[in-house]
Design a protein around this motif. Sequence first.
Motif, PDB file in Angstrom:
ATOM      1  N   GLY A  93     103.386  56.164  17.591  1.00  0.00           N
ATOM      2  CA  GLY A  93     104.500  56.612  18.421  1.00  0.00           C
ATOM      3  C   GLY A  93     104.825  55.584  19.476  1.00  0.00           C
ATOM      4  N   SER A  94     106.089  55.560  19.876  1.00  0.00           N
ATOM      5  CA  SER A  94     106.519  54.651  20.938  1.00  0.00           C
ATOM      6  C   SER A  94     107.679  55.268  21.697  1.00  0.00           C
ATOM      7  N   LEU A  95     107.748  54.949  22.968  1.00  0.00           N
ATOM      8  CA  LEU A  95     108.773  55.469  23.867  1.00  0.00           C
ATOM      9  C   LEU A  95     109.795  54.376  24.140  1.00  0.00           C
ATOM     10  N   TYR A  96     111.074  54.713  23.951  1.00  0.00           N
ATOM     11  CA  TYR A  96     112.163  53.778  24.253  1.00  0.00           C
ATOM     12  C   TYR A  96     113.227  54.482  25.079  1.00  0.00           C
ATOM     13  N   PHE A  97     113.897  53.710  25.917  1.00  0.00           N
ATOM     14  CA  PHE A  97     115.035  54.205  26.691  1.00  0.00           C
ATOM     15  C   PHE A  97     116.305  53.563  26.165  1.00  0.00           C
ATOM     16  N   TYR A  98     117.415  54.300  26.208  1.00  0.00           N
ATOM     17  CA  TYR A  98     118.694  53.804  25.692  1.00  0.00           C
ATOM     18  C   TYR A  98     119.198  52.631  26.515  1.00  0.00           C
ATOM     19  N   ALA A  99     118.977  52.681  27.821  1.00  0.00           N
ATOM     20  CA  ALA A  99     119.510  51.653  28.722  1.00  0.00           C
ATOM     21  C   ALA A  99     118.649  50.401  28.679  1.00  0.00           C
ATOM     22  N   LYS A 100     119.238  49.284  29.121  1.00  0.00           N
ATOM     23  CA  LYS A 100     118.483  48.035  29.245  1.00  0.00           C
ATOM     24  C   LYS A 100     117.310  48.298  30.175  1.00  0.00           C
ATOM     25  N   PRO A 101     116.102  47.882  29.789  1.00  0.00           N
ATOM     26  CA  PRO A 101     114.943  48.220  30.615  1.00  0.00           C
ATOM     27  C   PRO A 101     114.973  47.557  31.982  1.00  0.00           C
ATOM     28  N   ASN A 102     114.802  48.341  33.014  1.00  0.00           N
ATOM     29  CA  ASN A 102     114.585  47.863  34.365  1.00  0.00           C
ATOM     30  C   ASN A 102     113.441  48.717  34.890  1.00  0.00           C
ATOM     31  N   TYR A 103     112.290  48.120  35.005  1.00  0.00           N
ATOM     32  CA  TYR A 103     111.054  48.847  35.259  1.00  0.00           C
ATOM     33  C   TYR A 103     111.183  49.817  36.427  1.00  0.00           C
ATOM     34  N   ASP A 104     111.787  49.376  37.530  1.00  0.00           N
ATOM     35  CA  ASP A 104     111.887  50.236  38.708  1.00  0.00           C
ATOM     36  C   ASP A 104     112.749  51.467  38.464  1.00  0.00           C
ATOM     37  N   SER A 105     113.826  51.310  37.718  1.00  0.00           N
ATOM     38  CA  SER A 105     114.745  52.437  37.538  1.00  0.00           C
ATOM     39  C   SER A 105     114.238  53.457  36.528  1.00  0.00           C
ATOM     40  N   ILE A 106     113.463  53.027  35.521  1.00  0.00           N
ATOM     41  CA  ILE A 106     112.990  53.979  34.511  1.00  0.00           C
ATOM     42  C   ILE A 106     111.569  54.460  34.783  1.00  0.00           C
ATOM     43  N   LEU A 107     110.950  53.960  35.837  1.00  0.00           N
ATOM     44  CA  LEU A 107     109.555  54.286  36.098  1.00  0.00           C
ATOM     45  C   LEU A 107     109.290  55.789  36.185  1.00  0.00           C
ATOM     46  N   PRO A 108     110.086  56.583  36.919  1.00  0.00           N
ATOM     47  CA  PRO A 108     109.794  58.028  36.965  1.00  0.00           C
ATOM     48  C   PRO A 108     109.847  58.683  35.578  1.00  0.00           C
ATOM     49  N   ALA A 109     110.853  58.349  34.793  1.00  0.00           N
ATOM     50  CA  ALA A 109     110.962  58.919  33.442  1.00  0.00           C
ATOM     51  C   ALA A 109     109.838  58.407  32.554  1.00  0.00           C
ATOM     52  N   ALA A 110     109.476  57.134  32.686  1.00  0.00           N
ATOM     53  CA  ALA A 110     108.405  56.560  31.871  1.00  0.00           C
ATOM     54  C   ALA A 110     107.072  57.256  32.162  1.00  0.00           C
ATOM     55  N   HIS A 111     106.792  57.539  33.436  1.00  0.00           N
ATOM     56  CA  HIS A 111     105.564  58.246  33.797  1.00  0.00           C
ATOM     57  C   HIS A 111     105.572  59.661  33.232  1.00  0.00           C
TER      58      HIS A 111
END
Length: 196
Positions: free
Chosen positions: A162-180
Amino acid sequence: MCHHLSKGLLIINSLVFISCGENAVPKPRAYLRLEYPEAKYIRAEIDLPFTFEKNNLSTKQHVRKVEGTTPSYGIDLGYPTMKGTIYLTYKAIEGSRENLIAFLKDAQNFTQKHTIKADEIKEQAFVDNSRKVYGMLYEVGGNAASQSQFYVTDSTDHFLTGSLYFYAKPNYDSILPAAHYLKQDIKHIMETVRWK
Protein backbone atom coordinates in the motif's frame (compact mmCIF):
# COMPACT_ATOMS: atom_id res chain seq x y z
CA MET A 1 11.13 81.11 -4.28
CA CYS A 2 10.39 80.89 -0.55
CA HIS A 3 7.02 79.34 -1.36
CA HIS A 4 8.66 76.64 -3.54
CA LEU A 5 11.29 75.97 -0.85
CA SER A 6 8.67 75.53 1.90
CA LYS A 7 6.62 73.26 -0.40
CA GLY A 8 9.75 71.14 -1.06
CA LEU A 9 10.54 70.92 2.67
CA LEU A 10 6.95 69.87 3.36
CA ILE A 11 7.22 67.00 0.83
CA ILE A 12 10.61 65.88 2.21
CA ASN A 13 9.29 65.99 5.80
CA SER A 14 6.23 63.98 4.77
CA LEU A 15 8.41 61.33 3.11
CA VAL A 16 10.68 61.15 6.18
CA PHE A 17 7.70 60.66 8.53
CA ILE A 18 6.09 58.06 6.26
CA SER A 19 9.32 56.10 5.89
CA CYS A 20 10.05 56.17 9.64
CA GLY A 21 7.42 53.51 10.29
CA GLU A 22 8.20 49.85 10.81
CA ASN A 23 10.26 48.13 8.17
CA ALA A 24 8.20 45.96 5.89
CA VAL A 25 9.00 42.29 6.45
CA PRO A 26 7.66 39.68 4.08
CA LYS A 27 5.34 37.28 5.85
CA PRO A 28 6.14 33.59 5.72
CA ARG A 29 3.92 31.40 3.54
CA ALA A 30 1.04 30.16 5.67
CA TYR A 31 -0.78 26.84 5.49
CA LEU A 32 -4.14 25.91 6.90
CA ARG A 33 -4.13 23.95 10.10
CA LEU A 34 -6.56 21.19 9.34
CA GLU A 35 -8.40 19.26 12.01
CA TYR A 36 -9.91 15.92 11.08
CA PRO A 37 -12.63 14.01 12.89
CA GLU A 38 -11.80 11.01 15.03
CA ALA A 39 -11.46 8.00 12.76
CA LYS A 40 -14.35 5.55 12.62
CA TYR A 41 -13.44 2.23 11.05
CA ILE A 42 -15.64 -0.30 9.29
CA ARG A 43 -14.89 -3.59 7.54
CA ALA A 44 -14.17 -2.91 3.84
CA GLU A 45 -16.69 -4.62 1.59
CA ILE A 46 -14.45 -6.46 -0.89
CA ASP A 47 -14.62 -9.91 -2.45
CA LEU A 48 -10.90 -10.75 -2.24
CA PRO A 49 -8.74 -13.28 -0.35
CA PHE A 50 -8.36 -10.88 2.60
CA THR A 51 -10.30 -8.30 4.59
CA PHE A 52 -9.37 -5.15 6.49
CA GLU A 53 -10.99 -2.15 8.18
CA LYS A 54 -11.13 1.25 6.50
CA ASN A 55 -11.92 4.75 7.70
CA ASN A 56 -15.41 6.17 7.01
CA LEU A 57 -13.69 9.24 5.51
CA SER A 58 -12.64 7.00 2.62
CA THR A 59 -15.81 7.49 0.63
CA LYS A 60 -14.55 6.22 -2.72
CA GLN A 61 -13.49 2.59 -3.06
CA HIS A 62 -12.51 0.98 -6.34
CA VAL A 63 -11.44 -2.67 -6.78
CA ARG A 64 -9.99 -3.98 -10.05
CA LYS A 65 -7.99 -6.92 -11.36
CA VAL A 66 -4.43 -5.91 -12.27
CA GLU A 67 -1.82 -7.60 -14.42
CA GLY A 68 0.64 -9.79 -12.56
CA THR A 69 2.50 -13.08 -12.59
CA THR A 70 -0.10 -14.44 -10.11
CA PRO A 71 -3.73 -13.39 -9.38
CA SER A 72 -3.44 -9.68 -8.49
CA TYR A 73 -5.89 -6.92 -7.54
CA GLY A 74 -5.78 -3.17 -6.98
CA ILE A 75 -7.89 -1.44 -4.35
CA ASP A 76 -8.08 2.36 -4.28
CA LEU A 77 -9.33 4.02 -1.10
CA GLY A 78 -10.14 7.64 -1.98
CA TYR A 79 -10.30 10.47 0.56
CA PRO A 80 -11.85 13.33 -1.47
CA THR A 81 -11.91 15.78 1.46
CA MET A 82 -8.14 15.35 1.88
CA LYS A 83 -7.34 15.07 -1.82
CA GLY A 84 -5.55 11.78 -1.20
CA THR A 85 -5.74 8.08 -1.97
CA ILE A 86 -4.36 4.95 -0.36
CA TYR A 87 -3.52 2.52 -3.16
CA LEU A 88 -3.44 -1.17 -2.20
CA THR A 89 -2.15 -4.01 -4.38
CA TYR A 90 -2.77 -7.66 -3.53
CA LYS A 91 -0.73 -10.49 -5.07
CA ALA A 92 -1.14 -14.22 -4.50
CA ILE A 93 2.16 -15.88 -3.55
CA GLU A 94 0.87 -19.36 -4.41
CA GLY A 95 3.28 -21.06 -1.98
CA SER A 96 6.29 -20.04 -4.09
CA ARG A 97 9.44 -18.84 -2.31
CA GLU A 98 10.54 -17.23 -5.60
CA ASN A 99 7.29 -15.22 -5.77
CA LEU A 100 7.71 -14.07 -2.17
CA ILE A 101 11.29 -12.92 -2.81
CA ALA A 102 10.28 -11.14 -6.03
CA PHE A 103 7.34 -9.37 -4.33
CA LEU A 104 9.54 -8.28 -1.41
CA LYS A 105 12.16 -6.89 -3.80
CA ASP A 106 9.46 -5.08 -5.80
CA ALA A 107 8.04 -3.50 -2.61
CA GLN A 108 11.46 -2.34 -1.42
CA ASN A 109 12.46 -1.04 -4.87
CA PHE A 110 9.13 0.79 -5.16
CA THR A 111 9.83 2.61 -1.90
CA GLN A 112 13.33 3.62 -3.02
CA LYS A 113 12.20 4.67 -6.51
CA HIS A 114 9.22 6.76 -5.39
CA THR A 115 11.02 8.53 -2.55
CA ILE A 116 13.87 10.17 -4.46
CA LYS A 117 13.02 13.60 -3.01
CA ALA A 118 12.67 12.19 0.52
CA ASP A 119 14.62 13.78 3.36
CA GLU A 120 14.48 10.51 5.27
CA ILE A 121 12.82 7.10 5.25
CA LYS A 122 11.92 5.51 8.59
CA GLU A 123 11.25 1.78 8.62
CA GLN A 124 9.01 0.19 11.21
CA ALA A 125 8.71 -3.60 11.29
CA PHE A 126 5.26 -5.11 11.83
CA VAL A 127 4.75 -8.61 13.28
CA ASP A 128 1.50 -10.26 14.34
CA ASN A 129 2.19 -13.98 14.80
CA SER A 130 -1.38 -14.81 15.85
CA ARG A 131 -2.76 -13.65 12.48
CA LYS A 132 0.36 -14.51 10.45
CA VAL A 133 0.80 -10.91 9.29
CA TYR A 134 4.39 -9.73 8.85
CA GLY A 135 5.53 -6.57 7.14
CA MET A 136 7.13 -3.15 7.10
CA LEU A 137 5.83 0.41 7.30
CA TYR A 138 7.89 3.12 5.58
CA GLU A 139 7.41 6.73 6.73
CA VAL A 140 8.80 9.20 4.22
CA GLY A 141 9.86 12.74 5.18
CA GLY A 142 10.19 15.67 2.77
CA ASN A 143 8.58 16.51 -0.56
CA ALA A 144 8.19 12.92 -1.71
CA ALA A 145 5.31 11.80 -3.90
CA SER A 146 4.22 9.23 -1.29
CA GLN A 147 4.39 9.94 2.45
CA SER A 148 3.68 6.40 3.69
CA GLN A 149 4.12 2.95 2.18
CA PHE A 150 3.85 -0.56 3.53
CA TYR A 151 3.69 -4.25 2.79
CA VAL A 152 2.28 -7.18 4.76
CA THR A 153 2.39 -10.90 4.00
CA ASP A 154 1.79 -14.29 5.56
CA SER A 155 4.95 -15.48 3.70
CA THR A 156 3.18 -18.33 1.88
CA ASP A 157 -0.07 -17.27 0.20
CA HIS A 158 -0.77 -13.54 0.45
CA PHE A 159 1.15 -10.32 -0.24
CA LEU A 160 -0.37 -6.83 0.17
CA THR A 161 1.33 -3.49 -0.50
CA GLY A 162 0.00 0.00 0.00
CA SER A 163 1.02 3.59 -0.58
CA LEU A 164 -0.44 7.00 0.16
CA TYR A 165 -0.56 9.70 -2.52
CA PHE A 166 -2.03 13.19 -2.65
CA TYR A 167 -3.56 14.69 -5.81
CA ALA A 168 -1.73 18.00 -5.38
CA LYS A 169 1.97 18.62 -5.99
CA PRO A 170 3.67 17.52 -2.77
CA ASN A 171 4.58 20.28 -0.34
CA TYR A 172 5.53 18.65 2.92
CA ASP A 173 4.32 21.48 5.16
CA SER A 174 0.89 21.78 3.55
CA ILE A 175 0.05 18.05 3.46
CA LEU A 176 1.62 17.16 6.80
CA PRO A 177 -1.65 17.12 8.84
CA ALA A 178 -3.39 14.90 6.27
CA ALA A 179 -0.29 12.70 5.89
CA HIS A 180 -0.16 12.11 9.67
CA TYR A 181 -3.88 11.36 9.79
CA LEU A 182 -3.77 8.90 6.87
CA LYS A 183 -0.62 7.23 8.23
CA GLN A 184 -2.81 6.13 11.15
CA ASP A 185 -5.28 4.67 8.64
CA ILE A 186 -2.45 2.75 6.98
CA LYS A 187 -1.37 1.37 10.36
CA HIS A 188 -4.98 0.39 11.04
CA ILE A 189 -5.19 -1.44 7.70
CA MET A 190 -2.02 -3.36 8.60
CA GLU A 191 -3.37 -4.19 12.06
CA THR A 192 -6.78 -5.39 10.80
CA VAL A 193 -5.75 -7.45 7.74
CA ARG A 194 -7.27 -10.94 7.93
CA TRP A 195 -6.29 -13.55 5.37
CA LYS A 196 -9.07 -15.82 4.06
